[in-house]
Design an enzyme around this catalytic site. Structure first.
Site, PDB file in Angstrom:
ATOM      1  CB  CYS A 120      -0.996  -0.042   1.156  1.00  0.00           C
ATOM      2  SG  CYS A 120      -2.368   1.129   0.982  1.00  0.00           S
TER       3      CYS A 120
ATOM      4  CG  HIS B  37      -3.999  -3.635   2.497  1.00  0.00           C
ATOM      5  ND1 HIS B  37      -3.110  -3.218   3.459  1.00  0.00           N
ATOM      6  CD2 HIS B  37      -4.585  -2.520   2.011  1.00  0.00           C
ATOM      7  CE1 HIS B  37      -3.152  -1.900   3.562  1.00  0.00           C
ATOM      8  NE2 HIS B  37      -4.044  -1.455   2.690  1.00  0.00           N
TER       9      HIS B  37
ATOM     10  CD  GLU C  43      -2.177  -6.451   4.969  1.00  0.00           C
ATOM     11  OE1 GLU C  43      -2.472  -5.277   5.270  1.00  0.00           O
ATOM     12  OE2 GLU C  43      -1.539  -6.748   3.924  1.00  0.00           O
TER      13      GLU C  43
END
Length: 206
Positions: A80, A189, A191
């Protein structure tokens, strides 16, 4: 076990990123200690928030040079704003960035629409496809056009076409994955991107 330094400069999504890395077998150290960064096998550079604030925190934490040194010498994954910071300049706050890669960070234009006339909001938020335009080891086991989770109002515009490894449409194509050498960076992202995101992180750790 691979030692991954998760950089804590005050602006990262550390809990989610650390948990995801640990789930794919990494020995994670959340750190702002340059010595820990030097000792790590690999570096994860997360980021959330405004570019100007991130650059200020990076300078205040004393990690700016450590980040640049790591990006020159170790497997390095930016996420990001941690990806955007690798370019030269951002329109967000007219902010100089690290300049590791040539290029700029630009804001999505307001008032854009899809082909069927639906209005596109800024920020670009939610799931979207990433088309793999160049091969990379971190794409192993990740389907082309897999969907990942985005939250951003600004996008990466690298100056060299070969730096774009993956692209996403909103509505025009933009570089959602950039990289070169030992550096790999995603606007989305991983994650927060379910199985496809964890596979990227697993490939990085492995």
């Amino acid at each position: 076990m691979t030692k991954v330094a998760l950089l804590d400069y005050g602006m990262g999504n550390l809990h989610s990123a650390g948990k995801a890395l640990a789930s794919v077998g990494a020995d994670v150290s959340i750190t702002r200690d340059p010595n820990v960064i030097k000792a790590a096998d690999k570096i994860l550079f997360p980021g959330v928030g405004a570019m100007r604030d991130c650059m200020a925190e990076l300078a205040a934490s004393g990690l700016r040079q450590a980040v640049l040194d790591a990006a020159c010498s170790k497997p390095f994954f930016g996420i990001c704003v941690g990806a955007q910071l690798l370019l030269e300049h951002s329109e967000e706050g007219d902010t100089p960035a690290l300049g590791f890669f040539p290029g700029n960070v630009r804001r999505f234009a307001s008032g854009q629409t899809t082909a069927d006339g639906a209005r596109l909001k800024v920020p670009h938020m939610g799931w979207n496809e990433v088309r793999q335009v160049r091969p990379h080891p971190l794409f192993a086991g990740v389907d082309d056009a897999a969907r990942f989770y985005f939250v951003h109002s600004y996008y990466m515009a690298p100056a060299r076409a070969e730096l774009a490894l993956g692209v996403t449409d909103y509505p025009q194509p933009f570089a959602s994955v950039i990289g070169g050498g030992n550096v790999f960076a995603t606007q989305f992202h991983p994650e927060k991107s379910a199985d496809a995101g964890l596979q990227l992180l697993r490939n990085f750790v492995d």
